[in-house]
Scaffold this motif. Structure first.
Motif, PDB file in Angstrom:
ATOM      1  N   THR A 109      17.991 -21.158-133.633  1.00 42.47           N
ATOM      2  CA  THR A 109      18.184 -21.605-132.249  1.00 42.47           C
ATOM      3  C   THR A 109      18.268 -23.127-132.177  1.00 42.47           C
ATOM      4  N   GLU A 118      25.087 -25.516-128.575  1.00 43.83           N
ATOM      5  CA  GLU A 118      24.596 -24.467-127.701  1.00 43.83           C
ATOM      6  C   GLU A 118      23.438 -25.000-126.861  1.00 43.83           C
ATOM      7  N   ILE A 120      19.988 -25.620-124.875  1.00 44.26           N
ATOM      8  CA  ILE A 120      18.595 -25.255-125.122  1.00 44.26           C
ATOM      9  C   ILE A 120      17.729 -26.021-124.129  1.00 44.26           C
ATOM     10  N   ARG A 124      12.255 -23.628-124.342  1.00 48.18           N
ATOM     11  CA  ARG A 124      12.543 -23.106-125.681  1.00 48.18           C
ATOM     12  C   ARG A 124      12.294 -24.161-126.748  1.00 48.18           C
ATOM     13  N   THR A 280      11.080 -17.205-127.194  1.00 51.99           N
ATOM     14  CA  THR A 280      12.424 -17.787-127.271  1.00 51.99           C
ATOM     15  C   THR A 280      13.482 -16.737-126.981  1.00 51.99           C
ATOM     16  N   GLU A 284      16.158 -16.666-123.831  1.00 51.75           N
ATOM     17  CA  GLU A 284      17.597 -16.526-124.041  1.00 51.75           C
ATOM     18  C   GLU A 284      18.144 -15.350-123.235  1.00 51.75           C
TER      19      GLU A 284
END
Length: 312
Positions: A109, A118, A120, A124, A280, A284
């Motif tokens: 991640t 991506e 975040i 997270r 996490t 998501e």
């Protein structure tokens, strides 16, 4: 059985297969070198995966030009991860090594945010940092019980992260089975080269070691097939937490087969890693649901505007 529960069962079966494979590989550590074990398991595993690919018709030798380099890089990362993890597995308790590997979803991640852009959020990110603190409780650098082989497992986490990031960039035109075959053949070839050019020579294989290696070949094949089927069966955000069942298998097998049980600090660290990983995945999933809800509302609003325009 719903698609999600079917995928969860497949993920649990995949994790069980991977961990039983690890235990069988560890059981031959006194009979042969790591390279010999990897090479012999690679022969059996590669044959089984090739047969499965032929039966299902999912092996495609012609790859898009862009994917060829990605498959090579992914295979190299798989080889490096196998070297680091199996080297550590031969010298440390299976539950400790497996506990450190549970940080892999967190590292994927974080790396996806850093290298693939991506998104975040701070929640997270904080969970990932807390999870890495849990890893440090397991590794405990500088403490009396510290061994270099814990660092090998951390290296395996890094290489698995690189492997998975590379896999995300492979197009859907390249089948998962093709990638699995390339990885299996690559790891087998690495074991053979290490056996030929490495410091350890070939040792006679006792009958019980042959049985263990045959079982490991079968388990790694099942693990690959189950993991591929998992990705096609359900919602990954629902299924992903079930990967932590591997730690339960590692604790059970370590106790029953090798007489090993982690100390309290290792168990606390493993608990922190698992808890932050599940959090996490939960975040998501919630963000994905929010994004889908917003997109649906936007679509409805746009449809209403279009309908009003048509009426005018």
């Amino acid at each position: 059985m719903s698609p999600n529960f079917k995928a969860a069962a497949l993920m649990a079966a995949s994790m069980a297969s991977f961990t039983i494979n690890d235990a069988l590989m560890k059981s031959v550590s006194g009979d042969m070198s790591m390279f010999q074990a990897v090479f012999l398991r690679g022969i059996g595993g590669s044959v089984m995966i090739l047969v499965a690919a032929a039966v299902t018709g999912s092996l495609r030798l012609r790859l898009p030009r862009r994917d060829r380099g990605l498959v090579v890089w992914r295979t190299l990362a798989e080889i490096a991860a196998a070297y680091c993890f199996i080297t550590a597995l031969f010298h440390m308790p299976i539950a400790n090594a497996t506990a450190i590997m549970q940080a892999m979803p967190l590292s994927v991640t974080l790396a996806a945010a850093a290298f693939l852009g991506e998104p975040i959020g701070w929640r997270r990110l904080l969970a990932i940092l807390v999870g890495f603190a849990g890893v440090m409780l397991i590794v405990r650098p500088g403490a009396e019980g510290f061994t270099i082989y814990s660092v090998y497992v951390v290296g395996a986490v890094i290489f698995v992260t690189a492997r998975d990031l590379t896999a995300r960039m492979v197009s859907i035109e390249t089948s998962s089975m093709t990638v699995a075959v390339a990885a299996s053949l690559g790891v087998m070839a690495f074991g053979g080269l290490g056996l030929v050019f490495g410091p350890d020579s070939w040792r006679p294989v006792p009958p019980d070691a042959w049985l263990a290696l045959g079982g490991a070949s079968l388990m790694i094949t099942f693990a690959y097939l189950f993991s591929i089927a998992t990705m096609r069966a359900g919602d990954i955000a629902f299924v992903a937490p079930f990967r932590y069942t591997s730690l339960l298998w590692a604790l059970l097998l370590g106790w029953l087969v090798f007489g090993e049980w982690p100390d309290g600090m290792t168990l606390i660290g493993a608990g922190i890693v698992v808890a932050t990983g599940i959090f996490t995945f939960h975040r998501e999933r919630k963000l994905a649901e929010d994004a889908a809800r917003d997109a649906a509302r936007s679509h409805i609003s746009q449809a209403s505007v279009d309908k009003a325009g048509d009426s005018i």
